[in-house]
Design an enzyme around this catalytic site. Structure first.
Site, PDB file in Angstrom:
ATOM      1  N   ARG A   1     -42.095  21.803 -39.442  1.00 35.89           N
ATOM      2  CA  ARG A   1     -41.933  23.051 -38.677  1.00 35.89           C
ATOM      3  C   ARG A   1     -42.969  23.122 -37.550  1.00 35.89           C
ATOM      4  NH1 ARG A   1     -41.676  27.730 -42.960  1.00 35.89           N
ATOM      5  NH2 ARG A   1     -41.461  29.030 -41.101  1.00 35.89           N
TER       6      ARG A   1
ATOM      7  N   ASP B   1     -44.725  31.319 -36.210  1.00 36.81           N
ATOM      8  CA  ASP B   1     -44.704  30.610 -34.919  1.00 36.81           C
ATOM      9  C   ASP B   1     -45.611  31.339 -33.928  1.00 36.81           C
ATOM     10  OD1 ASP B   1     -43.233  32.585 -33.251  1.00 36.81           O
ATOM     11  OD2 ASP B   1     -41.505  32.109 -34.504  1.00 36.81           O
TER      12      ASP B   1
ATOM     13  N   HIS C   1     -48.131  37.088 -41.867  1.00 34.34           N
ATOM     14  CA  HIS C   1     -47.860  35.956 -42.780  1.00 34.34           C
ATOM     15  C   HIS C   1     -48.553  34.672 -42.325  1.00 34.34           C
ATOM     16  CE1 HIS C   1     -44.007  38.070 -44.469  1.00 34.34           C
ATOM     17  NE2 HIS C   1     -45.132  38.579 -44.936  1.00 34.34           N
TER      18      HIS C   1
ATOM     19  N   GLY D   1     -34.975  41.738 -35.905  1.00 29.34           N
ATOM     20  CA  GLY D   1     -34.639  40.434 -36.480  1.00 29.34           C
ATOM     21  C   GLY D   1     -35.288  40.129 -37.819  1.00 29.34           C
ATOM     22  N   THR D   2     -35.322  41.135 -38.685  1.00 23.66           N
ATOM     23  CA  THR D   2     -35.831  40.870 -40.040  1.00 23.66           C
ATOM     24  C   THR D   2     -34.848  41.429 -41.060  1.00 23.66           C
ATOM     25  OG1 THR D   2     -37.624  41.266 -41.625  1.00 23.66           O
ATOM     26  CG2 THR D   2     -37.352  42.914 -39.880  1.00 23.66           C
TER      27      THR D   2
ATOM     28  N   ASN E   1     -30.923  44.197 -34.719  1.00 19.96           N
ATOM     29  CA  ASN E   1     -30.596  43.056 -35.580  1.00 19.96           C
ATOM     30  C   ASN E   1     -29.198  42.545 -35.257  1.00 19.96           C
ATOM     31  OD1 ASN E   1     -29.962  41.389 -37.985  1.00 19.96           O
ATOM     32  ND2 ASN E   1     -31.847  42.294 -38.801  1.00 19.96           N
ATOM     33  N   LEU E   2     -29.036  41.244 -35.387  1.00 24.46           N
ATOM     34  CA  LEU E   2     -27.728  40.626 -35.176  1.00 24.46           C
ATOM     35  C   LEU E   2     -26.712  41.147 -36.191  1.00 24.46           C
ATOM     36  CD1 LEU E   2     -26.357  38.366 -33.491  1.00 24.46           C
ATOM     37  CD2 LEU E   2     -27.034  36.766 -35.295  1.00 24.46           C
TER      38      LEU E   2
HETATM   39  C1  BJW Z   1     -31.173  38.053 -35.713  1.00 22.93           C
HETATM   40  C2  BJW Z   1     -30.794  36.967 -34.948  1.00 22.93           C
HETATM   41  C3  BJW Z   1     -30.788  37.159 -33.575  1.00 22.93           C
HETATM   42  C4  BJW Z   1     -30.714  36.327 -36.985  1.00 22.93           C
HETATM   43  N1  BJW Z   1     -31.134  38.348 -33.070  1.00 22.93           N
HETATM   44  N2  BJW Z   1     -31.502  39.232 -35.198  1.00 22.93           N
HETATM   45  C5  BJW Z   1     -40.365  43.201 -56.441  1.00 22.93           C
HETATM   46  C6  BJW Z   1     -40.267  44.371 -55.696  1.00 22.93           C
HETATM   47  C7  BJW Z   1     -41.045  44.544 -54.549  1.00 22.93           C
HETATM   48  C8  BJW Z   1     -41.922  43.557 -54.122  1.00 22.93           C
HETATM   49  C9  BJW Z   1     -42.014  42.417 -54.883  1.00 22.93           C
HETATM   50  C10 BJW Z   1     -41.256  42.241 -56.023  1.00 22.93           C
HETATM   51  N3  BJW Z   1     -41.550  41.021 -56.540  1.00 22.93           N
HETATM   52  C11 BJW Z   1     -42.469  40.429 -55.749  1.00 22.93           C
HETATM   53  C12 BJW Z   1     -42.765  41.272 -54.717  1.00 22.93           C
HETATM   54  C13 BJW Z   1     -43.693  41.035 -53.589  1.00 22.93           C
HETATM   55  C14 BJW Z   1     -43.218  39.897 -52.694  1.00 22.93           C
HETATM   56  C15 BJW Z   1     -41.779  40.159 -52.256  1.00 22.93           C
HETATM   57  O1  BJW Z   1     -41.523  40.883 -51.305  1.00 22.93           O
HETATM   58  N4  BJW Z   1     -40.812  39.529 -52.900  1.00 22.93           N
HETATM   59  C16 BJW Z   1     -39.409  39.766 -52.548  1.00 22.93           C
HETATM   60  C17 BJW Z   1     -38.643  38.486 -52.726  1.00 22.93           C
HETATM   61  C18 BJW Z   1     -38.889  40.922 -53.389  1.00 22.93           C
HETATM   62  N5  BJW Z   1     -44.102  39.901 -51.541  1.00 22.93           N
HETATM   63  C19 BJW Z   1     -45.250  39.240 -51.544  1.00 22.93           C
HETATM   64  O2  BJW Z   1     -45.604  38.533 -52.485  1.00 22.93           O
HETATM   65  C20 BJW Z   1     -46.153  39.427 -50.344  1.00 22.93           C
HETATM   66  N6  BJW Z   1     -47.459  39.784 -50.775  1.00 22.93           N
HETATM   67  C21 BJW Z   1     -47.724  40.965 -51.332  1.00 22.93           C
HETATM   68  O3  BJW Z   1     -46.863  41.831 -51.509  1.00 22.93           O
HETATM   69  O4  BJW Z   1     -49.059  41.134 -51.655  1.00 22.93           O
HETATM   70  C22 BJW Z   1     -49.459  42.398 -52.214  1.00 22.93           C
HETATM   71  C23 BJW Z   1     -50.189  43.198 -51.168  1.00 22.93           C
HETATM   72  C24 BJW Z   1     -49.488  43.772 -50.121  1.00 22.93           C
HETATM   73  C25 BJW Z   1     -50.160  44.530 -49.156  1.00 22.93           C
HETATM   74  C26 BJW Z   1     -51.519  44.718 -49.248  1.00 22.93           C
HETATM   75  C27 BJW Z   1     -52.220  44.135 -50.309  1.00 22.93           C
HETATM   76  C28 BJW Z   1     -51.551  43.379 -51.269  1.00 22.93           C
HETATM   77  C29 BJW Z   1     -46.272  38.139 -49.538  1.00 22.93           C
HETATM   78  C30 BJW Z   1     -44.977  37.793 -48.881  1.00 22.93           C
HETATM   79  C31 BJW Z   1     -45.110  36.460 -48.162  1.00 22.93           C
HETATM   80  C32 BJW Z   1     -43.785  36.024 -47.526  1.00 22.93           C
HETATM   81  N7  BJW Z   1     -43.956  34.715 -46.998  1.00 22.93           N
HETATM   82  C33 BJW Z   1     -42.868  34.109 -46.254  1.00 22.93           C
HETATM   83  C34 BJW Z   1     -43.260  32.637 -45.936  1.00 22.93           C
HETATM   84  C35 BJW Z   1     -44.332  32.614 -44.847  1.00 22.93           C
HETATM   85  C36 BJW Z   1     -44.602  31.217 -44.387  1.00 22.93           C
HETATM   86  C37 BJW Z   1     -43.377  30.583 -43.777  1.00 22.93           C
HETATM   87  O5  BJW Z   1     -42.887  31.040 -42.724  1.00 22.93           O
HETATM   88  O6  BJW Z   1     -42.914  29.590 -44.355  1.00 22.93           O
HETATM   89  O7  BJW Z   1     -42.636  34.834 -45.044  1.00 22.93           O
HETATM   90  S1  BJW Z   1     -41.293  34.201 -47.091  1.00 22.93           S
HETATM   91  C38 BJW Z   1     -40.326  34.449 -45.630  1.00 22.93           C
HETATM   92  O8  BJW Z   1     -39.709  35.761 -45.635  1.00 22.93           O
HETATM   93  C39 BJW Z   1     -41.350  34.460 -44.474  1.00 22.93           C
HETATM   94  C40 BJW Z   1     -40.799  35.538 -43.599  1.00 22.93           C
HETATM   95  O9  BJW Z   1     -41.819  36.017 -42.741  1.00 22.93           O
HETATM   96  C41 BJW Z   1     -40.300  36.563 -44.598  1.00 22.93           C
HETATM   97  C42 BJW Z   1     -39.322  37.536 -44.040  1.00 22.93           C
HETATM   98  O10 BJW Z   1     -38.195  36.890 -43.571  1.00 22.93           O
HETATM   99  P1  BJW Z   1     -37.439  37.454 -42.277  1.00 22.93           P
HETATM  100  O11 BJW Z   1     -38.279  37.288 -41.082  1.00 22.93           O
HETATM  101  O12 BJW Z   1     -36.927  38.822 -42.556  1.00 22.93           O
HETATM  102  O13 BJW Z   1     -36.255  36.389 -42.137  1.00 22.93           O
HETATM  103  P2  BJW Z   1     -34.805  36.389 -42.805  1.00 22.93           P
HETATM  104  O14 BJW Z   1     -34.264  35.020 -42.681  1.00 22.93           O
HETATM  105  O15 BJW Z   1     -34.834  36.984 -44.157  1.00 22.93           O
HETATM  106  O16 BJW Z   1     -33.938  37.377 -41.907  1.00 22.93           O
HETATM  107  C43 BJW Z   1     -33.599  37.060 -40.582  1.00 22.93           C
HETATM  108  C44 BJW Z   1     -32.979  38.288 -39.932  1.00 22.93           C
HETATM  109  O17 BJW Z   1     -32.768  38.041 -38.566  1.00 22.93           O
HETATM  110  C45 BJW Z   1     -31.624  38.687 -40.535  1.00 22.93           C
HETATM  111  O18 BJW Z   1     -31.610  40.094 -40.764  1.00 22.93           O
HETATM  112  C46 BJW Z   1     -30.621  38.314 -39.432  1.00 22.93           C
HETATM  113  O19 BJW Z   1     -29.504  39.196 -39.381  1.00 22.93           O
HETATM  114  C47 BJW Z   1     -31.477  38.462 -38.197  1.00 22.93           C
HETATM  115  N8  BJW Z   1     -31.094  37.627 -37.070  1.00 22.93           N
HETATM  116  N9  BJW Z   1     -30.481  35.900 -35.815  1.00 22.93           N
HETATM  117  C48 BJW Z   1     -31.460  39.358 -33.936  1.00 22.93           C
HETATM  118  N10 BJW Z   1     -30.394  36.149 -32.729  1.00 22.93           N
END
Ligand code: BJW
Length: 227
Positions: free
Chosen positions: A55, A90, A105, A171-172, A197-198
């Site tokens: 990546r 990125d 992140h 876009g999330t 969002n798309l």
């Molecule tokens: C377009 C488009 C176009 C496409 N135009 N739009 C149960 C309940 C609640 C919470 C939890 C739970 N169990 C565990 C948790 C917590 C957990 C969590 O959320 N888990 C879920 C699975 C439920 N979270 C954590 O562990 C986080 N830490 C935490 O909570 O610590 C506690 C704390 C918080 C605050 C203070 C103190 C302590 C950490 C989360 C880390 C996530 N890491 C990743 C990887 C990062 C490295 C990497 O990039 O590899 O982050 S996972 C991945 O998901 C990445 C992304 O940033 C993140 C979000 O994804 P995103 O950006 O939304 O992408 P997509 O693919 O999901 O969506 C794309 C969107 O774009 C779509 O909607 C499309 O429609 C749209 N789109 N093309 C406009 N052209």
């Protein structure tokens, strides 16, 4: 007007970087989400390092798009009244001209030494176990936030959310916390809310939703803000 903008993988999709949950398939037979965990790294560090090395290399081949550039123009106008928070690792916001980005992140172009806790700018590979420039140990990992780890800059981001007049998510998918809860903090603070969002979730907590590709919806929204 105080504005918080949250961006996700969708804003970089049209630059050529795949999203997580829309991704058309697996990476080397693995779900990208399953690779983004501390457990995956402990089980198979080479696999996870290769995933991020690829990546990091891909990032060098893409350019910011009109949505990144439009947000930089908004920063020029709003200055410190704009908080740009990205879940993306990125650097396309910076290359599009934004100068103050909360990378909650982490960043792909940074490495973190788990021995001495120093962070280093990093543009090459990590799978070959380079020595940490500070302590010499071969214990560098991508400086990104995996599931179960604490996102960066949360105090500043939460303060901005509690003070904002407008919260915009771009876009999330809104499936990953704490970012998924930001809209509720903003609503609690009395802010207006907008989602771009798309393919937005049909059941949305946002006051207003605009559907379409980020390269169209973001410049259009920014033009309204600047008018
Ligand atoms: C377009 C488009 C176009 C496409 N135009 N739009 C149960 C309940 C609640 C919470 C939890 C739970 N169990 C565990 C948790 C917590 C957990 C969590 O959320 N888990 C879920 C699975 C439920 N979270 C954590 O562990 C986080 N830490 C935490 O909570 O610590 C506690 C704390 C918080 C605050 C203070 C103190 C302590 C950490 C989360 C880390 C996530 N890491 C990743 C990887 C990062 C490295 C990497 O990039 O590899 O982050 S996972 C991945 O998901 C990445 C992304 O940033 C993140 C979000 O994804 P995103 O950006 O939304 O992408 P997509 O693919 O999901 O969506 C794309 C969107 O774009 C779509 O909607 C499309 O429609 C749209 N789109 N093309 C406009 N052209």
């Amino acid at each position: 007007m105080k504005v918080v903008v949250l961006t996700g993988a969708g804003i970089s999709a049209e630059s050529g970087l795949p999203t997580f949950r829309d991704a058309d398939g697996l990476w080397e037979g693995h779900d990208p989400m399953a690779v983004a965990t501390p457990e995956a790294f402990a089980d198979d560090p080479d696999l996870v390092q290769r995933f991020y090395d690829e990546r990091r290399a891909a990032l060098a081949r893409v350019e910011p798009n009109a949505a990144h550039v439009a947000l930089a123009r908004l920063e020029e106008r709003l200055g410190e009244d704009l908080h740009l928070v990205t879940q993306n690792i990125d650097d396309l916001h910076e290359r599009g001209g934004s100068t103050r980005v909360h990378h909650m992140h982490g960043r792909l172009r940074a490495a973190w030494c788990t021995t001495c806790d120093h962070r280093h700018e990093w543009t090459t590979t990590l799978v070959d176990r380079p020595a940490c420039p500070t302590c010499g140990h071969s214990t560098l990992r991508p400086d990104v936030v995996w599931f179960g780890e604490v996102p960066h800059d949360m105090d500043a981001v939460q303060r901005a959310l509690f003070e904002c007049d407008l919260f915009v998510a771009i876009g999330t998918s809104g499936l990953v916390y704490p970012a998924a809860a930001f809209v509720h903090y903003a609503i609690g603070a009395g802010a207006d809310t907008l989602e771009l969002n798309l393919a937005p979730d049909p059941v949305s907590d946002f006051a207003q939703v605009r559907q379409g590709p980020a390269t169209r919806t973001v410049p259009a929204w920014v033009a309204e803000m600047l008018a």
